[in-house]
Design an enzyme around this catalytic site. Structure first.
Site, PDB file in Angstrom:
ATOM      1  N   TYR A   1      21.039   2.515   8.486  1.00  0.00           N
ATOM      2  CA  TYR A   1      19.872   2.544   7.603  1.00  0.00           C
ATOM      3  C   TYR A   1      18.782   3.323   8.330  1.00  0.00           C
ATOM      4  CZ  TYR A   1      16.329   0.421   4.466  1.00  0.00           C
ATOM      5  OH  TYR A   1      15.332   0.182   3.556  1.00  0.00           O
TER       6      TYR A   1
ATOM      7  N   GLU B   1      20.541  -4.872  -1.871  1.00  0.00           N
ATOM      8  CA  GLU B   1      19.942  -5.411  -0.660  1.00  0.00           C
ATOM      9  C   GLU B   1      19.048  -6.545  -1.125  1.00  0.00           C
ATOM     10  OE1 GLU B   1      18.375  -2.093   1.761  1.00  0.00           O
ATOM     11  OE2 GLU B   1      16.990  -3.615   2.485  1.00  0.00           O
TER      12      GLU B   1
ATOM     13  N   ASP C   1       7.069  -5.340   7.212  1.00  0.00           N
ATOM     14  CA  ASP C   1       6.959  -4.940   5.816  1.00  0.00           C
ATOM     15  C   ASP C   1       5.525  -4.707   5.380  1.00  0.00           C
ATOM     16  OD1 ASP C   1       9.662  -4.894   4.596  1.00  0.00           O
ATOM     17  OD2 ASP C   1       9.740  -6.897   5.481  1.00  0.00           O
TER      18      ASP C   1
END
Lengths: 283, 410
Positions: free
Chosen positions: A182, A56, A67
């Site tokens: 995911y 990734e 994030d």
């Protein structure tokens, strides 16, 4: 029991191999161009041999809203060293010169792609050898933007499911998702907390009731032991923040790569891979 | 593309104003955004909610704010007219609101919604601290814990507001990520929200962010324009010829403009911050110096590099210092209903002082930008033209920054 893999994508082939091998996979996240373009390429090239099943690759963005501090910092390091979306795609192209089998998923935010132009980006990405996209700030509600064109261009569109994705929302999230799903194991941003093993098992079971897609689980995995646990509960374990932290500790005061950075990170990936590949063999 | 029948129907059900707006957020936030949207739609239909807002607007915020004829400013600018003209200038005095700006209008609406939704904790971002102070104020009033994210750079230059927020019981969390300014504070608030979705309501301070925020904040701020309509009708017996307001994210402007969008004869002008000049690159003028992109949940004009990386905005006014703008403004810009101009630090500083001396009103640096544009255009208008400027904040918070700029030691 060999399978004909000629008509499937690199990503589907990889998950089929993992299934045949009877183990979960290791997905490694690094940010393209962190800490600089050359080091990043050197690192990328060694990840498969170290045991990364899927790569990734983060596309640096100035404002990575979903994030945590570790990945934010890696994004800023890359940008400071001159990273751009065009250079990220060039990195993939150069990686592909030597490796045709390891799937590469680009992960990031929409604006740099929108800025380049969706059509130009998809043409460049497919030509470079990208296999799929995870675009954090493009939920199903905005599928017309990039998701549909990307699928038409032959790329996998991989979505994140979270603990807030309830049974009513899950089918929406699964629409147009391919390659794998995911699962973000914790509430929150990347790299902050770790999820509990039983919670992960229950969550994966819930997701599997809705989809036949492989489920990769990420967020909060820091050690080979955790990676092993997750890879056994799910189809793959994603390690990101812990890897970019490993890059950070190998920088000098000026933020430049110190000698041995690649070795050290590759060694860490090796230990994660060992965890994933064989709770059994190692025990 | 023809002219739409109405400019006031947006956004569509997906939160789009033309091609702008939308819901560009991580999946983690999506269920929450949808929950806020549903709750807001339900609240809008509920007359009790409306009454509650009106009660607090009247008794706590101090609404309606006056529409004030700025006679000395009008006369001053008439002296500069070359053709014996010079418009009659009114100030919509939202600087008289509790907490000193229009920000409280929106915070009151959102906290009443948060209460309805049963939320137990409030978060917010702030740049100059005006929105942070307004959020901290309503959190104190309604007894909800409050965390305000503020860039480290902004904390240094806005100490009085930081202390105000603390006095009001809020926790001010310094943001060191990125460049430590408003956009980073917004990133950090979004990160907090992702981690605390169950308990927390995010009070966004401007007409930006994912749908339904741009529409919801606009609705709460539209009280400015609705009052202005009534007040100008009462004072002049007709609608104004021109509206002027400053724009950072654009909430005070949207609040004034929206009720007038369908009155085609009303000329509407938004004033962006040109900082040191658009051509220097150090400015906050997203429409005049940026291009469309996607950030903080919406598509809109943004300051960005050729690679789509967000550039920091710059303005002497911390409240205009944002690299984006509300998506409805982007749409109004593209279809030409609203004109967007820009004013530099220097021009705003001069207007700040002029307004203080002529009208006995120390304006905030934000509306000083609007005033600077009024000074440019009013002399060329006719004597019976009516111009309304939104005086959206008072300048108490800016006196230290202005003194420093003028080389005065306090």
């Amino acid at each position: 029991m060999s399978q004909d893999l000629s008509n499937v994508s690199r990503l589907e082939a990889r998950f089929a191999e993992l299934k045949a091998a009877g183990r979960g996979g290791l997905v490694t996240f690094v940010t393209a161009g962190d800490p600089d373009g050359e080091t990043s390429l050197a690192l990328l090239r060694r990840l498969p041999a170290a045991g990364a099943d899927i790569i990734e690759l983060g596309m640096p963005f100035s404002d990575p809203m979903a994030d945590g501090p570790a990945i934010q910092a890696s994004s800023l390091r890359a940008l400071k060293a001159g990273a751009t979306l065009a250079k990220t795609l060039e990195l993939v192209r150069r990686f592909r010169e030597e490796d045709q089998s390891t799937p590469i998923i680009l992960m990031g935010y929409y604006n740099p792609i929108y800025s380049m132009g969706v059509e130009a980006f998809l043409a460049e990405a497919t030509a470079a050898g990208v296999d799929g996209l995870i675009i954090v700030d493009l939920p199903p509600e905005e599928d017309d933007e990039l998701c549909r064109p990307a699928i038409e261009a032959g790329l996998h569109w991989i979505r994140l499911a979270t603990p807030t994705t309830d049974d009513a929302r899950l089918p929406v999230v699964l629409t147009h998702t391919s390659g794998f799903l995911y699962y973000v194991a914790i509430m929150g941003i990347t790299g902050t907390k770790s999820a509990d093993e039983d919670e992960i098992r229950r969550a994966v079971a819930r997701l599997k009731a809705h989809t036949e897609l492989p489920v990769a689980v990420g967020f909060g995995i820091k050690t080979p032991q955790q990676a092993a646990v997750v890879a056994e509960a799910a189809d793959a374990a994603v390690v990101g923040s812990a890897l970019v932290e490993r890059i950070r500790v190998n920088l000098d005061d000026g933020g430049k790569a110190q000698e041995g950075l690649v070795e050290d990170v590759v060694g860490f990936v090796g230990s994660l891979a060992e965890g994933v590949r064989g709770g059994r063999a190692a025990a | 593309m023809g002219t739409p029948n109405t400019y006031r129907a947006g956004p569509d059900e997906r939160g789009h104003f033309g091609r702008y707006g939308g819901r560009f957020v991580a999946e983690t936030l999506m269920p929450l955004i949808l929950e806020v949207e549903q709750a807001y739609e339900a609240a809008k239909q509920d007359s009790a909610f409306k009454q509650e807002i009106e009660w607090y607007a009247r008794h706590y915020v101090g609404r309606p704010s006056p529409l004030y004829y700025a006679e000395r400013l009008t006369e001053h600018l008439r002296l500069q007219s070359r053709n014996g003209g010079g418009a009659k200038i009114y100030f919509k005095r939202d600087e008289l609101n509790h907490t000193g700006s229009h920000k409280i209008n929106n915070c009151m609406g959102q906290i009443l919604l948060a209460k309805r939704m049963g939320k137990k904790r409030i978060i917010a971002e702030t740049g100059a601290g005006q929105h942070g102070v307004a959020v901290a104020t309503v959190c104190a009033r309604f007894d909800l814990p409050c965390v305000v994210y503020m860039g480290e750079t902004d904390i240094e230059r806005q100490q009085p507001n930081v202390f105000r927020m603390k006095l009001l019981g809020a926790e001010v969390r310094p943001v060191t990520s990125g460049t430590g300014t408003l956009k980073d504070a917004m990133n950090e608030a979004l990160r907090d929200w992702v981690a605390n979705v169950e308990s927390t309501f995010y009070i966004i301070g401007t007409v930006a962010g994912p749908h339904p925020y741009p529409a919801m904040v606009r609705d709460f701020q539209s009280v400015i324009g609705r009052e202005t309509r009534d007040q100008v009708m009462e004072a002049e017996g007709r609608l104004p010829d021109c509206l002027v307001a400053c724009i950072g994210g654009g909430s005070n402007a949207m609040g004034l403009f929206h009720p007038f969008l369908d009155d085609r004869d009303v000329r509407i002008i938004g004033v962006e911050a040109a900082g040191k000049g658009i051509d220097t690159g150090e400015h906050a003028a997203s429409l005049n110096g940026g291009r469309p992109g996607v950030l903080h949940g919406n598509r809109t004009y943004l300051l960005q590099t050729g690679d789509g990386q967000i550039i920091d905005a710059y303005s002497i006014s911390a409240g205009l210092d944002y690299p984006g703008i509300g998506p409805e403004h982007s749409w109004l810009n593209d279809i030409g209903r609203v004109e967007y101009v820009s004013v530099t630090d220097q021009e705003a500083l001069a207007s700040f002082q002029l307004c203080s001396r002529l009208e006995g009103i120390i304006p905030a640096l934000e509306p000083s930008h609007a005033l600077a544009h009024v000074e440019k255009m009013a002399p060329d208008m006719a004597r019976d033209d009516i111009l309304v400027m939104n005086l959206c904040g008072r300048g108490d918070k800016d006196v230290f920054a202005v003194a420093e700029r003028l080389g005065v030691e306090l």
